[in-house]
Design a protein around this motif. Structure first.
Motif, PDB file in Angstrom:
ATOM      1  N   HIS A  67      20.771 -28.813 -13.374  1.00 42.94           N
ATOM      2  CA  HIS A  67      20.615 -27.754 -14.942  1.00 42.94           C
ATOM      3  C   HIS A  67      20.167 -26.919 -14.974  1.00 42.94           C
ATOM      4  N   HIS A  68      20.352 -26.882 -15.560  1.00 43.91           N
ATOM      5  CA  HIS A  68      19.720 -25.160 -15.738  1.00 43.91           C
ATOM      6  C   HIS A  68      19.046 -24.643 -17.425  1.00 43.91           C
ATOM      7  N   CYS A  69      18.332 -23.676 -17.401  1.00 42.99           N
ATOM      8  CA  CYS A  69      17.780 -23.617 -18.336  1.00 42.99           C
ATOM      9  C   CYS A  69      18.156 -22.084 -18.653  1.00 42.99           C
ATOM     10  N   THR A  70      18.567 -21.764 -20.349  1.00 44.93           N
ATOM     11  CA  THR A  70      19.068 -20.788 -20.712  1.00 44.93           C
ATOM     12  C   THR A  70      18.717 -20.448 -22.029  1.00 44.93           C
ATOM     13  N   GLY A  84      20.841 -27.356 -22.773  1.00 45.51           N
ATOM     14  CA  GLY A  84      21.324 -28.054 -23.555  1.00 45.51           C
ATOM     15  C   GLY A  84      20.543 -28.170 -25.308  1.00 45.51           C
ATOM     16  N   ARG A  85      20.874 -29.308 -25.883  1.00 47.10           N
ATOM     17  CA  ARG A  85      19.551 -29.475 -26.889  1.00 47.10           C
ATOM     18  C   ARG A  85      18.422 -29.592 -26.691  1.00 47.10           C
ATOM     19  N   THR A  86      17.879 -29.613 -25.597  1.00 46.69           N
ATOM     20  CA  THR A  86      16.333 -30.324 -24.958  1.00 46.69           C
ATOM     21  C   THR A  86      15.857 -28.695 -24.616  1.00 46.69           C
ATOM     22  N   ALA A  87      14.650 -28.671 -25.879  1.00 50.99           N
ATOM     23  CA  ALA A  87      13.672 -27.234 -25.381  1.00 50.99           C
ATOM     24  C   ALA A  87      12.952 -27.624 -24.340  1.00 50.99           C
ATOM     25  N   VAL A  88      12.629 -26.938 -23.557  1.00 51.73           N
ATOM     26  CA  VAL A  88      11.763 -26.832 -22.422  1.00 51.73           C
ATOM     27  C   VAL A  88      10.590 -25.777 -22.388  1.00 51.73           C
ATOM     28  N   LEU A  89       9.314 -26.355 -23.007  1.00 52.97           N
ATOM     29  CA  LEU A  89       7.937 -25.333 -22.515  1.00 52.97           C
ATOM     30  C   LEU A  89       7.647 -25.959 -21.549  1.00 52.97           C
ATOM     31  N   THR A  90       7.648 -24.062 -20.308  1.00 57.18           N
ATOM     32  CA  THR A  90       6.251 -24.039 -19.175  1.00 57.18           C
ATOM     33  C   THR A  90       5.714 -22.751 -19.650  1.00 57.18           C
ATOM     34  N   PRO A 148      15.324 -30.047 -31.790  1.00 56.85           N
ATOM     35  CA  PRO A 148      15.728 -30.292 -30.170  1.00 56.85           C
ATOM     36  C   PRO A 148      15.804 -31.806 -30.438  1.00 56.85           C
ATOM     37  N   LEU A 149      17.046 -32.357 -29.166  1.00 54.25           N
ATOM     38  CA  LEU A 149      17.289 -33.556 -28.851  1.00 54.25           C
ATOM     39  C   LEU A 149      16.519 -34.132 -28.326  1.00 54.25           C
ATOM     40  N   GLY A 150      15.467 -33.265 -26.836  1.00 50.89           N
ATOM     41  CA  GLY A 150      14.735 -33.755 -26.530  1.00 50.89           C
ATOM     42  C   GLY A 150      13.545 -32.466 -26.617  1.00 50.89           C
ATOM     43  N   LEU A 151      12.603 -32.731 -26.039  1.00 47.97           N
ATOM     44  CA  LEU A 151      11.589 -32.027 -25.241  1.00 47.97           C
ATOM     45  C   LEU A 151      10.514 -32.335 -24.219  1.00 47.97           C
ATOM     46  N   ILE A 152      10.449 -30.997 -23.453  1.00 47.02           N
ATOM     47  CA  ILE A 152      10.093 -31.201 -22.079  1.00 47.02           C
ATOM     48  C   ILE A 152       8.914 -30.083 -22.246  1.00 47.02           C
ATOM     49  N   ILE A 153       7.359 -30.550 -21.786  1.00 50.73           N
ATOM     50  CA  ILE A 153       6.770 -29.475 -21.087  1.00 50.73           C
ATOM     51  C   ILE A 153       6.060 -29.470 -19.572  1.00 50.73           C
ATOM     52  N   ASP A 154       6.553 -27.675 -19.370  1.00 46.66           N
ATOM     53  CA  ASP A 154       6.520 -28.106 -17.798  1.00 46.66           C
ATOM     54  C   ASP A 154       5.222 -27.527 -17.646  1.00 46.66           C
ATOM     55  N   LEU A 155       4.720 -28.266 -16.813  1.00 46.66           N
ATOM     56  CA  LEU A 155       3.161 -27.933 -15.971  1.00 46.66           C
ATOM     57  C   LEU A 155       2.989 -27.443 -14.756  1.00 46.66           C
ATOM     58  N   THR A 156       4.195 -27.546 -13.803  1.00 45.67           N
ATOM     59  CA  THR A 156       4.349 -26.828 -12.897  1.00 45.67           C
ATOM     60  C   THR A 156       3.869 -25.131 -12.238  1.00 45.67           C
ATOM     61  N   ALA A 162      14.031 -33.292 -12.502  1.00 44.48           N
ATOM     62  CA  ALA A 162      14.099 -35.032 -12.671  1.00 44.48           C
ATOM     63  C   ALA A 162      13.796 -35.024 -14.335  1.00 44.48           C
ATOM     64  N   ALA A 163      13.217 -34.297 -15.013  1.00 44.53           N
ATOM     65  CA  ALA A 163      13.031 -34.502 -16.058  1.00 44.53           C
ATOM     66  C   ALA A 163      13.814 -34.575 -16.923  1.00 44.53           C
ATOM     67  N   LEU A 164      14.892 -33.483 -16.753  1.00 45.86           N
ATOM     68  CA  LEU A 164      16.083 -33.412 -17.460  1.00 45.86           C
ATOM     69  C   LEU A 164      16.515 -34.139 -17.668  1.00 45.86           C
ATOM     70  N   SER A 165      17.045 -34.875 -16.218  1.00 43.98           N
ATOM     71  CA  SER A 165      18.045 -35.770 -15.327  1.00 43.98           C
ATOM     72  C   SER A 165      17.742 -37.406 -16.207  1.00 43.98           C
ATOM     73  N   ALA A 166      16.723 -37.163 -16.547  1.00 41.18           N
ATOM     74  CA  ALA A 166      16.197 -38.715 -17.001  1.00 41.18           C
ATOM     75  C   ALA A 166      16.419 -38.411 -19.127  1.00 41.18           C
ATOM     76  N   GLU A 167      16.483 -38.046 -19.162  1.00 43.23           N
ATOM     77  CA  GLU A 167      17.147 -37.170 -20.817  1.00 43.23           C
ATOM     78  C   GLU A 167      18.562 -37.744 -21.242  1.00 43.23           C
TER      79      GLU A 167
END
Length: 125
Positions: A3-6, A25-31, A56-64, A120-125
């Motif tokens: 999965h790649h964020c663009t 895709g249609r998932t917003a990723v906040l890093t 967005p169709l999904g939202l992920i907050i990446d705290l890495t 893993a988060a993107l795969s679970a969406e």
């Protein structure tokens, strides 16, 4: 499948904290990188609001890349969960003592989907 964020659309920064918005895709990723505490939590809250306004169709907050996670940062995660669920899938990426441990100790992992990697988060969406 990788999965790649663009399409990095925006960066919100204050001293000590940066939030970058990108899309998979249609998932917003906040890093988030740096410190997430009472002085910087509004930065993440503002970024969440901006992301949600785009539909967005999904939202992920990446705290890495977070180096310190305080209760104010966790409050933003709870508020985000409250405004997204059940309509928009929401997940957090956290791993290790700085981020995953406080989330587990406070019981937030029972409420919010927490994954060890962005993939893993993107795969679970």
């Amino acid at each position: 499948m990788a999965h790649h964020c663009t399409n990095t659309d925006s960066v919100i920064a204050v001293p000590g904290c940066t939030v970058t918005q990108s899309w998979s895709g249609r998932t917003a990723v906040l890093t988030v990188s740096g410190t997430l505490d009472m002085l910087t939590a509004d930065t993440l809250q503002d970024a969440v609001g901006a992301a949600l306004r785009t539909g967005p169709l999904g939202l992920i907050i990446d705290l890495t890349a977070v180096t310190f996670l305080a209760s104010a940062g966790m409050s933003v995660l709870i508020a985000t969960h409250d405004v997204t669920e059940p309509d928009i899938p929401f997940a957090v990426v956290a791993h290790g003592f700085v981020t995953a441990r406080p989330l587990a100790l406070t019981g937030l992992t029972a409420v919010i989907a927490v994954h060890p990697t962005l993939g893993a988060a993107l795969s679970a969406e």
